[in-house]
Design a protein around this motif. Sequence first.
Motif, PDB file in Angstrom:
ATOM      1  N   ALA A  40      51.395  27.432  39.066  1.00  0.00           N
ATOM      2  CA  ALA A  40      51.407  27.964  40.430  1.00  0.00           C
ATOM      3  C   ALA A  40      51.965  29.376  40.522  1.00  0.00           C
ATOM      4  O   ALA A  40      51.457  30.199  41.293  1.00  0.00           O
ATOM      5  CB  ALA A  40      52.208  27.028  41.336  1.00  0.00           C
ATOM      6  N   GLU A  41      52.992  29.694  39.749  1.00  0.00           N
ATOM      7  CA  GLU A  41      53.625  31.005  39.889  1.00  0.00           C
ATOM      8  C   GLU A  41      52.638  32.133  39.614  1.00  0.00           C
ATOM      9  O   GLU A  41      52.567  33.122  40.354  1.00  0.00           O
ATOM     10  CB  GLU A  41      54.819  31.115  38.944  1.00  0.00           C
ATOM     11  N   ARG A  42      51.867  31.984  38.556  1.00  0.00           N
ATOM     12  CA  ARG A  42      50.884  33.015  38.212  1.00  0.00           C
ATOM     13  C   ARG A  42      49.860  33.182  39.312  1.00  0.00           C
ATOM     14  O   ARG A  42      49.533  34.313  39.709  1.00  0.00           O
ATOM     15  CB  ARG A  42      50.188  32.642  36.904  1.00  0.00           C
ATOM     16  N   TRP A  43      49.353  32.090  39.844  1.00  0.00           N
ATOM     17  CA  TRP A  43      48.257  32.174  40.798  1.00  0.00           C
ATOM     18  C   TRP A  43      48.731  32.499  42.207  1.00  0.00           C
ATOM     19  O   TRP A  43      47.997  33.093  42.991  1.00  0.00           O
ATOM     20  CB  TRP A  43      47.419  30.899  40.749  1.00  0.00           C
ATOM     21  N   ASP A  44      49.974  32.140  42.525  1.00  0.00           N
ATOM     22  CA  ASP A  44      50.530  32.568  43.805  1.00  0.00           C
ATOM     23  C   ASP A  44      50.603  34.093  43.874  1.00  0.00           C
ATOM     24  O   ASP A  44      50.338  34.701  44.916  1.00  0.00           O
ATOM     25  CB  ASP A  44      51.929  31.977  44.009  1.00  0.00           C
ATOM     26  N   GLN A  45      50.931  34.719  42.756  1.00  0.00           N
ATOM     27  CA  GLN A  45      50.986  36.176  42.709  1.00  0.00           C
ATOM     28  C   GLN A  45      49.595  36.778  42.906  1.00  0.00           C
ATOM     29  O   GLN A  45      49.424  37.750  43.645  1.00  0.00           O
ATOM     30  CB  GLN A  45      51.557  36.629  41.366  1.00  0.00           C
ATOM     31  N   ARG A  46      48.586  36.193  42.248  1.00  0.00           N
ATOM     32  CA  ARG A  46      47.215  36.688  42.415  1.00  0.00           C
ATOM     33  C   ARG A  46      46.749  36.509  43.861  1.00  0.00           C
ATOM     34  O   ARG A  46      46.086  37.391  44.420  1.00  0.00           O
ATOM     35  CB  ARG A  46      46.290  35.924  41.468  1.00  0.00           C
ATOM     36  N   ILE A  47      47.083  35.386  44.456  1.00  0.00           N
ATOM     37  CA  ILE A  47      46.698  35.129  45.843  1.00  0.00           C
ATOM     38  C   ILE A  47      47.290  36.180  46.769  1.00  0.00           C
ATOM     39  O   ILE A  47      46.613  36.694  47.678  1.00  0.00           O
ATOM     40  CB  ILE A  47      47.130  33.702  46.261  1.00  0.00           C
ATOM     41  N   GLU A  48      48.552  36.539  46.547  1.00  0.00           N
ATOM     42  CA  GLU A  48      49.186  37.562  47.384  1.00  0.00           C
ATOM     43  C   GLU A  48      48.499  38.909  47.221  1.00  0.00           C
ATOM     44  O   GLU A  48      48.335  39.668  48.193  1.00  0.00           O
ATOM     45  CB  GLU A  48      50.675  37.669  47.040  1.00  0.00           C
ATOM     46  N   GLU A  49      48.083  39.230  46.004  1.00  0.00           N
ATOM     47  CA  GLU A  49      47.357  40.480  45.777  1.00  0.00           C
ATOM     48  C   GLU A  49      46.067  40.508  46.575  1.00  0.00           C
ATOM     49  O   GLU A  49      45.709  41.538  47.179  1.00  0.00           O
ATOM     50  CB  GLU A  49      47.055  40.637  44.285  1.00  0.00           C
ATOM     51  N   VAL A  50      45.345  39.395  46.587  1.00  0.00           N
ATOM     52  CA  VAL A  50      44.076  39.345  47.313  1.00  0.00           C
ATOM     53  C   VAL A  50      44.307  39.412  48.816  1.00  0.00           C
ATOM     54  O   VAL A  50      43.545  40.059  49.544  1.00  0.00           O
ATOM     55  CB  VAL A  50      43.293  38.080  46.916  1.00  0.00           C
ATOM     56  N   ARG A  51      45.335  38.766  49.285  1.00  0.00           N
ATOM     57  CA  ARG A  51      45.633  38.836  50.714  1.00  0.00           C
ATOM     58  C   ARG A  51      45.965  40.258  51.149  1.00  0.00           C
ATOM     59  O   ARG A  51      45.637  40.673  52.255  1.00  0.00           O
ATOM     60  CB  ARG A  51      46.788  37.876  51.039  1.00  0.00           C
ATOM     61  N   LYS A  52      46.615  41.012  50.286  1.00  0.00           N
ATOM     62  CA  LYS A  52      46.990  42.395  50.627  1.00  0.00           C
ATOM     63  C   LYS A  52      45.830  43.370  50.463  1.00  0.00           C
ATOM     64  O   LYS A  52      45.601  44.235  51.308  1.00  0.00           O
ATOM     65  CB  LYS A  52      48.156  42.842  49.740  1.00  0.00           C
ATOM     66  N   TYR A  53      45.091  43.243  49.345  1.00  0.00           N
ATOM     67  CA  TYR A  53      44.141  44.290  48.975  1.00  0.00           C
ATOM     68  C   TYR A  53      42.694  43.829  48.904  1.00  0.00           C
ATOM     69  O   TYR A  53      41.792  44.653  48.743  1.00  0.00           O
ATOM     70  CB  TYR A  53      44.531  44.885  47.613  1.00  0.00           C
ATOM     71  N   GLY A  54      42.456  42.523  49.028  1.00  0.00           N
ATOM     72  CA  GLY A  54      41.101  42.006  48.913  1.00  0.00           C
ATOM     73  C   GLY A  54      40.654  41.934  47.458  1.00  0.00           C
ATOM     74  O   GLY A  54      41.308  42.483  46.562  1.00  0.00           O
ATOM     75  N   THR A  55      39.540  41.285  47.223  1.00  0.00           N
ATOM     76  CA  THR A  55      39.054  41.163  45.846  1.00  0.00           C
ATOM     77  C   THR A  55      38.681  42.523  45.261  1.00  0.00           C
ATOM     78  O   THR A  55      38.808  42.741  44.058  1.00  0.00           O
ATOM     79  CB  THR A  55      37.841  40.220  45.768  1.00  0.00           C
ATOM     80  N   ARG A  56      38.249  43.445  46.104  1.00  0.00           N
ATOM     81  CA  ARG A  56      37.908  44.774  45.586  1.00  0.00           C
ATOM     82  C   ARG A  56      39.139  45.484  45.029  1.00  0.00           C
ATOM     83  O   ARG A  56      39.029  46.273  44.083  1.00  0.00           O
ATOM     84  CB  ARG A  56      37.242  45.611  46.678  1.00  0.00           C
ATOM     85  N   GLY A  57      40.288  45.167  45.559  1.00  0.00           N
ATOM     86  CA  GLY A  57      41.516  45.766  45.054  1.00  0.00           C
ATOM     87  C   GLY A  57      41.904  45.277  43.663  1.00  0.00           C
ATOM     88  O   GLY A  57      42.765  45.875  43.014  1.00  0.00           O
ATOM     89  N   LEU A  58      41.265  44.185  43.213  1.00  0.00           N
ATOM     90  CA  LEU A  58      41.567  43.658  41.877  1.00  0.00           C
ATOM     91  C   LEU A  58      40.819  44.404  40.771  1.00  0.00           C
ATOM     92  O   LEU A  58      41.156  44.269  39.590  1.00  0.00           O
ATOM     93  CB  LEU A  58      41.186  42.173  41.801  1.00  0.00           C
ATOM     94  N   ILE A  59      39.791  45.165  41.134  1.00  0.00           N
ATOM     95  CA  ILE A  59      38.896  45.737  40.129  1.00  0.00           C
ATOM     96  C   ILE A  59      39.606  46.591  39.087  1.00  0.00           C
ATOM     97  O   ILE A  59      39.391  46.399  37.878  1.00  0.00           O
ATOM     98  CB  ILE A  59      37.757  46.521  40.808  1.00  0.00           C
ATOM     99  N   PRO A  60      40.490  47.533  39.458  1.00  0.00           N
ATOM    100  CA  PRO A  60      41.091  48.391  38.426  1.00  0.00           C
ATOM    101  C   PRO A  60      41.826  47.616  37.331  1.00  0.00           C
ATOM    102  O   PRO A  60      41.722  47.959  36.149  1.00  0.00           O
ATOM    103  CB  PRO A  60      42.046  49.280  39.227  1.00  0.00           C
ATOM    104  N   ASP A  61      42.566  46.580  37.709  1.00  0.00           N
ATOM    105  CA  ASP A  61      43.331  45.816  36.726  1.00  0.00           C
ATOM    106  C   ASP A  61      42.469  44.801  35.980  1.00  0.00           C
ATOM    107  O   ASP A  61      42.914  44.230  34.976  1.00  0.00           O
ATOM    108  CB  ASP A  61      44.490  45.089  37.406  1.00  0.00           C
ATOM    109  N   THR A  62      41.274  44.566  36.474  1.00  0.00           N
ATOM    110  CA  THR A  62      40.397  43.560  35.872  1.00  0.00           C
ATOM    111  C   THR A  62      39.614  44.115  34.694  1.00  0.00           C
ATOM    112  O   THR A  62      39.263  43.384  33.770  1.00  0.00           O
ATOM    113  CB  THR A  62      39.417  43.009  36.943  1.00  0.00           C
ATOM    114  N   VAL A  63      39.339  45.396  34.707  1.00  0.00           N
ATOM    115  CA  VAL A  63      38.473  46.000  33.683  1.00  0.00           C
ATOM    116  C   VAL A  63      38.949  45.676  32.272  1.00  0.00           C
ATOM    117  O   VAL A  63      38.171  45.230  31.416  1.00  0.00           O
ATOM    118  CB  VAL A  63      38.387  47.535  33.879  1.00  0.00           C
TER     119      VAL A  63
END
Length: 259
Positions: free
Chosen positions: A121-144
């Motif tokens: 849960a700890e790992r995915w709670d952090q990812r969920i917060e990122e998406v709530r703040k920045y949306g899935t498009r905000g994940l792109i730079p760190d995903t590459v």
Amino acid sequence: MSTLAYTVINDADPTAPVLILGNSLGTVQGLWAGVAYRLADDYRVVTYDLPGHGASPLLTDVTLESIARGVLEIADELGAERFHYAGVSISGATALTLATIAPERLHSVTAVACGDFFGGAERWDQRIEEVRKYGTRGLIPDTVDRWFAAGFIDEDNAAGPIVLEMLGNVDDAGYIECCKGLASYDLRDSVSRITVPTLLMAGAQDPGNTPESMEELHERIENSEFVVVPDAAHIPMAEHPEIVTDHLASFLARTSEEY
């Protein structure tokens, strides 16, 4: 009717064995296109969208088992008493889940770039917060760097930008619900009981599900094989569809002999 939207790539031969392909978190059915069309002459190849991704409706209380049962619904609608399944990342975990809950329905499973546990849960709670703040498009730079081997995104190859655009277009709520499913996923006490023929496939440069971790998983699953895709990271079917196809076709042929 299945809760997951799906497409049959080749329905010309209703007697051909069914192969269902599952995507990584944040992508849609086209992720497997380079592999699906290479195998469509020999299999009824099926691609589908995860809950809240692409054409699939948003669902709540998503678990890996609920996704697996959605896959079984697809097989039921196609009249496939048994089928092959291959999935990457969250859908690799779905492959392992299917092998634990419905082994009698499977000819084989292929699990790409995954494990029996994704950090809890700890790992995915952090990812969920990122998406709530920045949306899935905000994940792109760190995903590459997680999804692609070094230098791939800079090559003259449309696959990388296309896949990243999939991520940017995925519904935030659908992504979050699947994150919750990954947070509760834990097969560490179950994988050693898998008896279904299993192919484990790792990307040589995958920083999360490393070849070493997937080889350890292979050692725990008695009836399994293990391969590494060179110059690939977390989604090798986008980087090297021809290599993934060769490994998958060979494995499917061996496990379809009794079909």
